[in-house]
Design a protein around this motif. Structure first.
Motif, PDB file in Angstrom:
ATOM      1  N   ARG A   1       2.571   2.273  -3.360  1.00  0.00           N
ATOM      2  CA  ARG A   1       1.505   2.238  -4.553  1.00  0.00           C
ATOM      3  C   ARG A   1       1.021   3.327  -3.912  1.00  0.00           C
ATOM      4  NH1 ARG A   1      -1.188  -1.647  -7.384  1.00  0.00           N
ATOM      5  NH2 ARG A   1      -1.173  -3.896  -6.961  1.00  0.00           N
ATOM      6  N   THR A   2       0.535   3.841  -2.786  1.00  0.00           N
ATOM      7  CA  THR A   2       0.594   5.591  -2.065  1.00  0.00           C
ATOM      8  C   THR A   2       1.682   6.859  -2.298  1.00  0.00           C
ATOM      9  OG1 THR A   2       0.627   5.578  -0.009  1.00  0.00           O
ATOM     10  CG2 THR A   2      -1.390   4.364  -1.335  1.00  0.00           C
ATOM     11  N   SER A   3       2.563   6.698  -2.519  1.00  0.00           N
ATOM     12  CA  SER A   3       3.455   6.846  -2.337  1.00  0.00           C
ATOM     13  C   SER A   3       4.223   7.873  -3.765  1.00  0.00           C
ATOM     14  CB  SER A   3       4.949   6.221  -1.912  1.00  0.00           C
ATOM     15  OG  SER A   3       5.339   5.284  -2.588  1.00  0.00           O
TER      16      SER A   3
ATOM     17  N   ARG B   1       0.400  -0.922   0.143  1.00  0.00           N
ATOM     18  CA  ARG B   1       0.486  -0.047  -0.138  1.00  0.00           C
ATOM     19  C   ARG B   1       0.703   1.281   0.017  1.00  0.00           C
ATOM     20  NH1 ARG B   1      -3.156  -3.289   4.149  1.00  0.00           N
ATOM     21  NH2 ARG B   1      -2.370  -1.701   5.582  1.00  0.00           N
ATOM     22  N   GLU B   2       2.390   0.957   1.191  1.00  0.00           N
ATOM     23  CA  GLU B   2       2.527   2.417   0.789  1.00  0.00           C
ATOM     24  C   GLU B   2       4.171   2.519  -0.681  1.00  0.00           C
ATOM     25  OE1 GLU B   2       5.622   1.975   3.844  1.00  0.00           O
ATOM     26  OE2 GLU B   2       4.500   1.966   5.465  1.00  0.00           O
TER      27      GLU B   2
END
Length: 394
Positions: A392-394, A389-390
């Motif tokens: 993907r969102t970074s 998730r990190e």
């Protein structure tokens, strides 16, 4: 929850499948039966009553028997050698319809009985199997077609009859008292010999002059009546395989008892079996789609596989599966080639560049050791989800 009905499996035998598999065999069987019936019918039409003085069909000889009766000649039909030899005598004509069917022992008995009887013996189309015993010194030559021929001899019987339907087996002889008529290519097809006893023997190369449907042609009737009507009694011998004298005293071998065409029949059956085996042999066919027996949801498959891992305590395999799946999903997000998704030297720098400076340790998460217990495995799964998730969102 409503149960989903199971789909039909691909191995279920349906009437259509059964017909597809068996239609070839059924067609071959039908053709075989039809051919057998046709051959039997043809055989019956052509052979039933052949040369039988009681038969009125086209291949029978009832007409000539009736003409002989009107001339005062009695006709007696016999089917065994004992009856034939017992009836011989100076006032009797013995007609043998198929002399080649007789065994050598039967031929010797017949020759002994007729040699001194003083009567006449008429042999229909005798060939090499019987001439050596029944008519020594006479040889059978290649047969010719039956057609009207002139007598071409001085024998009164032939000159009175004139042209007749003769042919079949031709004969050659060196006998001084042998009279040949109706020659074909220089060899007679009707031969009378008196060198073998007080009586005489007549060799008729083909039986056509005795058949019902040809008796009224040319001089056939006249020739037949003169050959068979010289004595007041005619014994019409129809040799049969059922005659007890055909056993030759038990000296015949097994191959002598079966039909002469058994070798050819065996070869045909062997070829037919080989072709059937080749036809029915397994071979690759076209690709087809098959219906699965049941439809399984992805979540059920995942849970089932997880239970198998848990039962086998395969935490290392489960962790490797989780890490491999995350690495494969992260690689395209980070611009890493798919071939390098499982290489720490190429994947880890790209992951670290997308994470905060005080973030997670990607090496231990993506390429670390196997969890020590189930709780550690669950924590690993959660941390891998968080890492993905990190990124993907970074």
């Amino acid at each position: 929850m409503t149960a989903t009905p199971a789909a039909t499996t691909s191995v279920s035998v349906t009437p259509r499948h059964l017909w597809t598999r068996t239609r070839g065999l059924l067609l071959a069987f039908a053709i075989l039966v039809s051919a057998g019936v046709a051959l039997a019918a043809l055989h019956s039409d052509s052979q039933h009553g052949s040369l039988d003085p009681r038969s009125a069909d086209q291949y029978g000889s009832r007409a000539v028997a009736q003409l002989l009766k009107s001339e005062g000649v009695s006709t007696r039909v016999v089917a065994t050698l004992d009856e034939a030899t017992a009836a011989t005598g100076p006032d009797t004509t013995l007609l043998v319809t198929v002399p080649d069917l007789l065994t050598e022992d039967q031929q010797r008995q017949l020759h002994t009985a007729t040699a001194d009887s003083g009567g006449r013996t008429v042999l229909i189309a005798p060939g090499p199997p019987s001439l050596g015993i029944l008519a020594p010194g006479i040889r059978a030559e290649d047969p010719v077609a039956v057609k009207p021929r002139d007598p071409a001899c001085a024998q009164p019987t032939a000159t009175r009859a004139g042209r007749a339907d003769t042919g079949g087996v031709r004969y050659s002889t060196n006998g001084q008292n042998d009279e040949g008529c109706y020659p074909a290519d220089g060899l007679p097809t009707v031969l009378r010999t008196t060198d073998r006893g007080p009586g005489d023997t007549v060799l008729l190369g083909a039986p056509d002059i005795l058949l019902n449907h040809r008796l009224d042609k040319e001089g056939n009737a006249s020739l037949a009546l003169q050959l068979l009507g010289t004595r007041p009694h005619l014994v019409w011998y129809l040799p049969s395989l059922g005659d007890a004298s055909a056993t030759d005293g038990g000296k015949r071998s097994f191959f002598d008892l079966i039909p002469s065409g058994w070798r050819w029949a065996t070869l045909q059956l062997t070829l037919a079996a080989a072709l059937a085996a080749l036809w029915r042999a397994r071979r690759l066919g076209p690709l087809v789609t098959e219906q699965l027996p049941v439809v399984v949801r992805a979540s059920e498959a995942t849970e089932g596989r997880a239970r198998l891992y848990h039962k086998a305590k395969a935490r290392d395999r489960a962790a490797d599966t989780l890490r491999s799946a995350v690495r494969a999903r992260l690689a395209p997000l980070l611009g890493v080639p798919a071939s390098a998704a499982h290489s720490p030297e190429l994947l880890l720098p790209a992951v670290s560049a997308r994470l905060p400076a005080a973030g997670r340790d990607p090496h231990s998460l993506l390429f670390g050791p196997a969890p020590a217990d189930d709780a550690a495995l669950v924590r690993l799964a959660d941390e891998l989800d968080a890492l993905e998730r990190e990124v993907r969102t970074s």
